[in-house]
Design a protein around this motif. Structure first.
Motif, mmCIF file in Angstrom:
data_model
loop_
_atom_site.group_PDB
_atom_site.id
_atom_site.type_symbol
_atom_site.label_atom_id
_atom_site.label_comp_id
_atom_site.label_asym_id
_atom_site.label_seq_id
_atom_site.Cartn_x
_atom_site.Cartn_y
_atom_site.Cartn_z
ATOM 1 N N ALA A 28 45.376 30.573 56.397
ATOM 2 C CA ALA A 28 46.073 29.968 55.258
ATOM 3 C C ALA A 28 45.297 28.775 54.699
ATOM 4 C CB ALA A 28 47.472 29.531 55.678
ATOM 5 N N LYS A 29 44.642 28.030 55.589
ATOM 6 C CA LYS A 29 43.860 26.878 55.121
ATOM 7 C C LYS A 29 42.722 27.318 54.216
ATOM 8 C CE LYS A 29 40.973 23.044 56.639
ATOM 9 N NZ LYS A 29 40.465 22.248 57.775
ATOM 10 N N PHE A 30 41.948 28.319 54.630
ATOM 11 C CA PHE A 30 40.827 28.758 53.805
ATOM 12 C C PHE A 30 41.307 29.407 52.506
ATOM 13 C CE2 PHE A 30 38.322 27.911 57.533
ATOM 14 C CZ PHE A 30 37.097 27.536 57.004
ATOM 15 N N LYS A 31 42.421 30.101 52.568
ATOM 16 C CA LYS A 31 42.969 30.672 51.341
ATOM 17 C C LYS A 31 43.374 29.567 50.371
ATOM 18 C CE LYS A 31 46.659 33.687 49.606
ATOM 19 N NZ LYS A 31 47.845 34.516 49.973
ATOM 20 N N ALA A 32 44.028 28.521 50.894
ATOM 21 C CA ALA A 32 44.459 27.412 50.034
ATOM 22 C C ALA A 32 43.259 26.685 49.432
ATOM 23 C CB ALA A 32 45.322 26.438 50.842
ATOM 24 N N LEU A 33 42.219 26.484 50.234
ATOM 25 C CA LEU A 33 41.033 25.806 49.715
ATOM 26 C C LEU A 33 40.331 26.651 48.654
ATOM 27 C CD1 LEU A 33 39.608 24.248 53.005
ATOM 28 C CD2 LEU A 33 40.342 22.984 50.971
ATOM 29 N N ASP A 34 40.195 27.956 48.902
ATOM 30 C CA ASP A 34 39.574 28.822 47.893
ATOM 31 C C ASP A 34 40.364 28.802 46.588
ATOM 32 O OD1 ASP A 34 37.190 29.803 48.965
ATOM 33 O OD2 ASP A 34 38.198 31.378 50.094
ATOM 34 N N GLN A 35 41.667 28.882 46.687
ATOM 35 C CA GLN A 35 42.495 28.864 45.476
ATOM 36 C C GLN A 35 42.338 27.537 44.733
ATOM 37 O OE1 GLN A 35 46.348 29.813 47.126
ATOM 38 N NE2 GLN A 35 46.064 32.025 46.826
ATOM 39 N N TYR A 36 42.310 26.448 45.481
ATOM 40 C CA TYR A 36 42.120 25.132 44.865
ATOM 41 C C TYR A 36 40.767 25.061 44.156
ATOM 42 C CZ TYR A 36 41.227 20.117 44.538
ATOM 43 O OH TYR A 36 40.901 18.854 44.080
ATOM 44 N N LEU A 37 39.726 25.563 44.815
ATOM 45 C CA LEU A 37 38.381 25.513 44.228
ATOM 46 C C LEU A 37 38.286 26.369 42.972
ATOM 47 C CD1 LEU A 37 36.283 25.693 47.523
ATOM 48 C CD2 LEU A 37 36.671 23.678 46.077
ATOM 49 N N HIS A 38 38.867 27.554 43.002
ATOM 50 C CA HIS A 38 38.857 28.391 41.805
ATOM 51 C C HIS A 38 39.549 27.684 40.641
ATOM 52 C CE1 HIS A 38 36.944 31.993 43.269
ATOM 53 N NE2 HIS A 38 37.780 32.098 44.285
ATOM 54 N N GLY A 39 40.623 26.985 40.943
ATOM 55 C CA GLY A 39 41.322 26.242 39.898
ATOM 56 C C GLY A 39 40.472 25.113 39.329
ATOM 57 N N LEU A 40 39.726 24.419 40.205
ATOM 58 C CA LEU A 40 38.854 23.340 39.742
ATOM 59 C C LEU A 40 37.735 23.860 38.859
ATOM 60 C CD1 LEU A 40 38.021 20.891 42.688
ATOM 61 C CD2 LEU A 40 39.377 20.424 40.652
ATOM 62 N N LEU A 41 37.168 24.984 39.258
ATOM 63 C CA LEU A 41 36.003 25.519 38.545
ATOM 64 C C LEU A 41 36.362 25.997 37.150
ATOM 65 C CD1 LEU A 41 34.315 27.448 41.488
ATOM 66 C CD2 LEU A 41 33.568 25.305 40.444
ATOM 67 N N ASN A 42 37.584 26.515 37.013
ATOM 68 C CA ASN A 42 38.101 26.891 35.709
ATOM 69 C C ASN A 42 37.102 27.775 34.959
ATOM 70 O OD1 ASN A 42 39.802 27.042 33.544
ATOM 71 N ND2 ASN A 42 39.637 24.893 32.953
ATOM 72 N N HIS A 43 36.534 27.298 33.876
ATOM 73 C CA HIS A 43 35.675 28.133 33.038
ATOM 74 C C HIS A 43 34.248 28.262 33.571
ATOM 75 C CE1 HIS A 43 34.935 23.991 31.741
ATOM 76 N NE2 HIS A 43 33.745 24.410 31.329
ATOM 77 N N ARG A 44 33.878 27.501 34.599
ATOM 78 C CA ARG A 44 32.479 27.515 35.035
ATOM 79 C C ARG A 44 32.120 28.777 35.818
ATOM 80 N NH1 ARG A 44 30.116 21.783 36.983
ATOM 81 N NH2 ARG A 44 28.226 23.072 36.938
ATOM 82 N N GLN A 45 33.089 29.381 36.482
ATOM 83 C CA GLN A 45 32.857 30.653 37.166
ATOM 84 C C GLN A 45 31.724 30.584 38.199
ATOM 85 O OE1 GLN A 45 34.915 33.446 36.548
ATOM 86 N NE2 GLN A 45 36.027 31.892 35.404
ATOM 87 N N LEU A 46 31.632 29.490 38.927
ATOM 88 C CA LEU A 46 30.608 29.384 39.958
ATOM 89 C C LEU A 46 31.034 30.158 41.202
ATOM 90 C CD1 LEU A 46 29.626 25.581 39.874
ATOM 91 C CD2 LEU A 46 28.483 27.501 38.759
ATOM 92 N N PRO A 47 30.152 30.981 41.772
ATOM 93 C CA PRO A 47 30.476 31.631 43.040
ATOM 94 C C PRO A 47 30.693 30.575 44.130
ATOM 95 C CG PRO A 47 28.515 32.614 42.046
ATOM 96 C CD PRO A 47 28.818 31.371 41.276
ATOM 97 N N ILE A 48 31.626 30.823 45.028
ATOM 98 C CA ILE A 48 31.913 29.898 46.124
ATOM 99 C C ILE A 48 31.181 30.355 47.380
ATOM 100 C CG2 ILE A 48 33.710 28.968 47.640
ATOM 101 C CD1 ILE A 48 35.657 29.283 45.270
ATOM 102 N N TRP A 49 30.358 29.465 47.916
ATOM 103 C CA TRP A 49 29.662 29.702 49.174
ATOM 104 C C TRP A 49 30.228 28.761 50.233
ATOM 105 C CZ3 TRP A 49 23.773 30.834 49.499
ATOM 106 C CH2 TRP A 49 23.422 31.842 48.610
#
Length: 448
Positions: free
Chosen positions: A331-352
């Motif tokens: 759940a922690k990694f899912k929450a962090l990924d969701q938060y990061l996708h929200g921050l990136l918004n239009h930039r569409q950067l892949p998450i590593w």
């Protein structure tokens, strides 16, 4: 074999194996010596596209490369076993510029001669196993700090210090030199875990740890990025650069030692509370970076101690790390990924996920279910890649551990894919859970 006969056999074995595998265990050349550029035979520079893959980060020891270049080379059979395993995962394989196994300073002095021996040895391993190399541009040669000693160019005492601003451009020039030497390397990460940037210097020489020095890191990152981007435009259109490799410390104490996350999804959860200083640093970088091709981040499922176990007012509940269960870790990694996708918004950067950990106790060991749960969560929540730290098994020794309020805390014991190959064997499966089968589940599309 008796002790006496073993003493006779070992020198002969070392000579024979050194002849067979000379490049694996060879001592580094002197800085400035003529060194033919390695052409990258066997390496892939294919882009990471679609899906999710798990690669590795080579650390202090990895299949005969690492901290002791004068050590006897591994037995050929053990070396072959370990290389077969490495060839079956990834294909992303990450190495560092200096430190974590690359102990030969790649440049002696800010403008001195180059020594590529350590980097070349590890690059040959990556290419021999069909890897897609990644280079993390960390850590600090002493010349990049204020502790340079020309008589000890490979000194690592200040490895984790941030480079001085006066040497940002020198470090960027070194990064371009690395990219030129290894024209088959596509991916570069700038720095590691914000090392040296965890506080803001005050005029009196003290450090304010209530905030991380995101402005200084971003200035350093931008200097490196612009240098590599200039090289990309002139010669390497395929080159990709990522940052900020920021870690997300998490606390079991909802107060997060005075720095709780402002976002409700990352605060007061069963798995803990994220430190707001990390989130602020990431926000600053995203607002001021000169450009990026992927977002590099780092986290584990465990929580930080709330205070040092020597503090007189530190309760037992605050003295040691906590280890959330499988569902909470995922759940922690899912929450962090969701938060990061929200921050990136239009930039569409892949998450590593440049590092990730899923410990179940103070030895840093995990379980198959816990480990698989974290990777499944990353894959399901849209991450692009994750890099397993130090895939070679190094067992905990008694000296690696200490007692923390009745809980064993150790510096090793992380999940691994093969045992250390040496003169007498190794290179096969490590004891414990079968992490290899789990990691192979997330192997890139062009692997077998």
């Amino acid at each position: 074999m008796s002790a006496e006969s073993r003493r006779v056999v070992v020198p002969v074995l070392v000579l024979v194996l050194t002849a067979l595998l000379g490049c694996t265990g060879a001592a580094p050349r002197a800085a400035g010596a003529a060194e033919a550029a390695f052409n990258g035979t066997g390496c892939s520079s294919a882009a990471v596209r679609g899906g999710f893959q798990v690669g590795v980060t080579h650390a202090e020891h990895s299949i005969g490369t690492g901290t002791d270049p004068t050590a006897p080379p591994p037995a050929p059979a053990a070396l072959a076993r370990a290389r077969r395993t490495l060839s079956s995962v990834g294909p992303l394989q990450n190495m560092h510029l200096f430190g974590f196994g690359e102990w030969a300073n790649p440049r002696h002095g800010a403008h001195g001669p180059f020594d590529w021996s350590s980097l070349d040895a590890r690059m040959r391993l990556i290419c021999a196993t069909g890897g897609t190399p990644v280079i993390t541009l960390c850590c600090s040669p002493s010349w990049a700090t204020d502790h340079y000693d020309p008589q000890a160019p490979d000194d690592t005492t200040h490895l984790y210090d941030a480079p001085l601003p006066s040497h940002y451009q020198d470090y960027a020039d070194l990064a371009v030199a690395v990219a030129r030497r290894y024209p088959f390397v596509r991916y570069f990460q700038v720095w590691n875990q914000f090392k040296g940037f965890y506080g803001v210097p005050r005029p009196d020489g003290s450090v304010d740890y209530s905030q991380w020095d995101a402005a200084a890191y971003t200035s350093f990152y931008n200097t490196v990025y612009r240098a590599l981007d200039g090289y990309r435009k002139s010669a390497r259109v395929d080159l990709r650069i990522g940052g900020p490799y920021v870690p997300f410390p998490t606390w079991s104490d909802p107060g997060a030692a005075g720095h709780p996350a402002a976002v409700a999804a990352l605060r007061g959860q069963p798995w803990g509370t994220v430190d707001q200083r990390a989130l602020d640093a990431l926000d600053y970088w995203l607002a001021h970076d000169a450009g990026a091709d992927f977002l590099a981040v780092d986290a584990g499922t465990d929580t930080e101690p709330a205070c040092p176990d020597t503090a007189p007012d530190c309760t037992d509940a605050q003295k040691y790390r906590r280890f959330p269960d499988q569902a909470q870790g995922a759940a922690k990694f899912k929450a962090l990924d969701q938060y990061l996708h929200g921050l990136l918004n239009h930039r569409q950067l892949p998450i590593w996920w440049s590092e990730y950990y899923a410990p179940v106790d103070g030895t840093n060991a995990s379980t198959a279910a816990m480990y698989r749960g974290v990777l499944d969560a990353m894959a399901a929540s849209g991450a692009s890649a994750a890099l397993m730290w130090s895939p070679e098994y190094e067992p905990n020794l008694p000296t690696d551990c200490h007692d923390a309020s009745g809980h064993q805390e150790c510096s090793n014991g992380f999940p691994a894919l093969w045992t250390e190959p040496d003169l007498w064997g190794g290179g096969g499966p490590p004891p414990g859970p079968d992490y290899l089968s789990i990691v192979r589940t997330f192997t890139g599309s062009h692997r077998g």
